[in-house]
Design an enzyme around this catalytic site. Structure first.
Site, PDB file in Angstrom:
ATOM      1  N   LYS A   1      -7.587  -1.575 -28.864  1.00  0.00           N
ATOM      2  CA  LYS A   1      -7.892  -2.751 -28.034  1.00  0.00           C
ATOM      3  C   LYS A   1      -8.407  -3.892 -28.903  1.00  0.00           C
ATOM      4  CE  LYS A   1      -6.063  -1.943 -24.723  1.00  0.00           C
ATOM      5  NZ  LYS A   1      -5.314  -0.871 -25.169  1.00  0.00           N
TER       6      LYS A   1
ATOM      7  N   GLY B   1       0.835  -1.210   0.000  1.00  0.00           N
ATOM      8  CA  GLY B   1       0.000   0.000   0.000  1.00  0.00           C
ATOM      9  C   GLY B   1       0.861   1.247   0.000  1.00  0.00           C
TER      10      GLY B   1
ATOM     11  N   GLU C   1      -5.580  -5.340 -31.150  1.00  0.00           N
ATOM     12  CA  GLU C   1      -4.456  -6.071 -30.547  1.00  0.00           C
ATOM     13  C   GLU C   1      -4.879  -7.356 -29.846  1.00  0.00           C
ATOM     14  OE1 GLU C   1      -2.180  -4.113 -27.517  1.00  0.00           O
ATOM     15  OE2 GLU C   1      -3.856  -2.882 -26.901  1.00  0.00           O
TER      16      GLU C   1
HETATM   17  C1  AGP Z   1      -1.407  -1.042 -25.412  1.00  0.00           C
HETATM   18  O1  AGP Z   1      -2.477  -1.905 -25.130  1.00  0.00           O
HETATM   19  C2  AGP Z   1      -0.212  -1.759 -25.991  1.00  0.00           C
HETATM   20  N1  AGP Z   1       0.201  -2.816 -25.134  1.00  0.00           N
HETATM   21  C3  AGP Z   1       0.893  -0.809 -26.396  1.00  0.00           C
HETATM   22  O2  AGP Z   1       0.349   0.102 -27.333  1.00  0.00           O
HETATM   23  C4  AGP Z   1       1.536   0.018 -25.253  1.00  0.00           C
HETATM   24  O3  AGP Z   1       0.621   0.970 -24.782  1.00  0.00           O
HETATM   25  C5  AGP Z   1       2.772   0.740 -25.814  1.00  0.00           C
HETATM   26  O4  AGP Z   1       3.682  -0.245 -26.269  1.00  0.00           O
HETATM   27  C6  AGP Z   1       3.440   1.636 -24.780  1.00  0.00           C
HETATM   28  O5  AGP Z   1       3.884   0.857 -23.695  1.00  0.00           O
HETATM   29  P1  AGP Z   1       4.401   1.630 -22.378  1.00  0.00           P
HETATM   30  O6  AGP Z   1       3.212   2.385 -21.840  1.00  0.00           O
HETATM   31  O7  AGP Z   1       4.882   0.557 -21.466  1.00  0.00           O
HETATM   32  O8  AGP Z   1       5.489   2.581 -22.795  1.00  0.00           O
END
Ligand code: AGP
Length: 614
Positions: free
Chosen positions: A488, A102, A491
């Site tokens: 979303k 926490g 992917e």
């Molecule tokens: C989002 O669902 C993906 N996994 C991908 O776009 C991700 O947001 C992006 O690779 C950035 O990652 P990070 O926030 O760890 O830098």
């Protein structure tokens, strides 16, 4: 979010604790440690990094076979992930070993008080403050349970605490406020843990502790009281999950579990960020206010979902601070020879803090003398380490490759930064800032309200399971939400999906609209100039061409009803805060559709959780 376990019983405590930590490594893996009591002495082993490092340390420097022990695997919030900051933490008098999950909000003031009494601290953590407070109490003659109740009465924030006292080798004591703790009830042995995954192989009988409760555990007894020492009600239950499901707290996917963790993730990100007078405090932001006042341009740099969070942030930051705010895809940023000066503030958003494209972008920015602030969910990661300042989101580990709570907490942290800049620069009145902060602080229960009403979205997933294409439309902050909803779906459901600014359709994309194509439309709150009416017109345009419209609009918005094939109502929030509630149905739609298609939602094809290559 950390993994915690305590054990009292006939087994070798070290073995039970390490096995339990391994099953909770998904809760945090910055460092791990354990404590046992051997011949009246505390024995501690703790190492930065994964539990394998701790296991190697135990091989190298073994612990005695004892019958009591506590263990912790850390997701760092305060203090870098180092050996010294790893839990357990020990009181100066070596009586108490403590582990904690926490955020103790008032640890700094308590630490000063203890230092004034001559207590010296070893670590940078908030947890050590509680360990030292317990050490002071037992030195005054309190037993461990009394000491725990006294100390809990002084702590503010969210905490699960588990402590052992070297003089009491048969008993451990734990306490909780706003952070999970369950008791595993065995035959002649008992456990405490963050979640049942830690002890499920030994017992399925459990007791969930309630708010502000203390539990005293021996191998044959479990005694629960409130913080005042009065007997408290308990909630016994039988665990029906298997081990795999237990790690996901009973959910089928980490992604679904993380979607449901969003109210707490946003609340924890906001926790401790503002003073009693409503003004903001961002303790970890070590850029002098004078430099923040000299900023004449902001550039947000990120990838993927984090980039979409930046697009949302742009609207809020420009509105509140009146500073020009650009949002850049990190992999493009440094190759376009961007205009950066010493008065440019670069803000990077990264859940993992290891994304190579983003890391390269901030290195370029710093070479150009820009100040860099990292908004990150991973304490001590490379990107925050290479930035001038950091604002940590406190979402806990995000295991699903598809970012969900990472997105919402990045948006919330960007709002904090925007309001803080407005406060420092005098761009907003104090009462305006306080009003927005109050609305922001009120969003977690509204996110929960959306989560409680997702059945229509799950039905839509079944209806659209064979669709080949889905479009998402939004205006203003609804546009980045549309982009995130589309991502979303791409992917994890491997489906063609695109997000558009609703006003852009007539400039080409409307040619995609055909009979029965599902189109999600995020509708802004009513009453905002033309924005709402324009989006309603866009819905009519696509519906007239045969689209199946799924309209997300605030409760009470009757104007959209005639044009919605399915209407999903959102809680009323102001326009800028709508992404915090509008994104959630889109996350769940993608999760449901991918599940129906039989895909691996948590580890989708071709993707990695952190893209550490350019
Ligand atoms: C989002 O669902 C993906 N996994 C991908 O776009 C991700 O947001 C992006 O690779 C950035 O990652 P990070 O926030 O760890 O830098």
């Amino acid at each position: 979010m950390c993994g915690i376990i305590g054990y009292v019983g006939p087994r070798v405590a070290r073995e039970v604790v390490v096995a339990g930590l391994r099953r909770m490594e998904y809760r945090g893996y910055d460092s791990a440690g354990l404590a046992v009591i051997d011949a009246g002495e505390l024995q501690i082993r703790k190492k930065a990094g994964k539990i394998a490092n701790l296991a190697a340390e135990l091989d190298h420097d073994p612990l005695a076979d004892t019958r009591i022990g506590i263990g912790h695997t850390r997701w760092a919030t305060h203090g870098r992930p180092t050996d010294v900051n790893a839990h357990p933490h020990v009181s100066q008098n070596h009586r108490i070993a403590l582990i904690h999950n926490g955020i103790i909000e008032n640890f700094a003031a308590l630490r000063l008080e203890l230092e004034a009494q001559g207590i010296t601290f070893e670590s940078e953590t908030d947890t050590e403050t509680a360990a030292q407070l317990l050490g002071v109490e037992v030195a005054k003659g309190a037993d461990l349970a009394e000491a725990m109740r006294t100390v809990c009465g002084r702590l503010e924030g969210a905490f699960t605490l588990v402590a052992i006292d070297s003089t009491e080798p048969e008993r451990l004591v734990a306490a909780r406020r706003n952070s999970p703790l369950v008791v595993g009830v065995g035959e002649g042995e008992n456990f405490v843990a963050s979640d049942v995954a830690a002890f499920i192989e030994f017992t399925r009988s459990a007791i969930e502790l309630g708010q502000d409760q203390v539990v005293e555990v021996t191998r044959d007894s479990v005694t629960v009281t409130d913080f005042d020492g009065n007997p408290a009600p308990t909630h016994p239950f039988e665990v029906t999950w298997d081990l795999s499901a237990a790690e996901k707290a009973g959910y089928d996917w980490f992604m679904r579990k993380e979607i449901y963790e969003q109210p707490k993730a946003v609340a924890d990100t906001l926790l401790g960020r503002f003073n009693p007078d409503g003004s903001l405090k961002l303790d970890e932001l070590h850029i002098p206010e004078a430099e923040l006042r000299s900023v004449d341009k902001i550039i947000i740099v990120a990838c993927g979902t984090a980039y979409y969070a930046g697009l949302v942030a742009k609207y809020a930051i420009e509105h509140w601070t009146r500073i020009a705010c650009e949002v850049e895809i990190a992999s493009e940023f440094r190759y376009r020879d961007p205009i950066i000066t010493g008065t440019t503030l670069v803000v990077t958003l990264s859940q993992s803090g290891e994304t190579a494209d983003t890391l390269m972008a901030i290195r370029h920015a710093r070479e150009q003398h820009a100040k860099v602030i990292a908004i990150c969910n991973t304490n001590g990661a490379t990107i925050p380490r290479e930035s001038d300042a950091v604002i940590y989101t406190h979402a806990g580990p995000e295991i699903g490759v598809a970012s969900t709570k990472g997105f919402l907490t990045q948006v919330a942290a960007c709002y904090l930064l925007g309001l803080y800049l407005a406060q420092v620069r005098g761009a907003m009145f104090d009462d305006e800032i306080a009003r927005v902060m109050r609305e922001l602080a009120d969003t977690p229960p509204l996110i929960q309200q959306v989560l409680d009403g997702l059945d229509p979205i799950k039905a839509l997933a079944r209806r659209f399971v064979d669709k080949q294409s889905v479009l998402f439309l939004g205006r203003h902050v609804g546009y980045p939400v549309a982009l995130e909803g589309a991502l979303k779906l791409k992917e994890i459901a491997y489906l063609h999906a695109e997000g558009f600014p609703a006003g852009e359709l007539k400039h080409g994309p409307i040619a995609l609209v055909e009979e029965g194509i599902p189109i999600f439309v995020i509708v802004p709150p009513q009453g905002r100039d033309q924005l709402h009416d324009k989006v309603v017109s866009n819905i009519q345009e696509v519906r007239a061409r045969g689209a199946f419209t799924v309209v997300l609009a605030e409760e009470g918005d009757d104007e959209v009803v005639p044009y919605a094939d399915v209407l999903f109502t959102l809680p009323r929030v102001s326009t800028l805060l709508q992404p915090l509630v509008a994104t959630v149905p889109l996350q769940m739609f993608a999760c449901e559709l991918a599940t129906l298609k039989g895909y691996d939602v948590d580890q989708p094809r071709n993707l990695a959780k952190s893209v550490t290559v350019e």
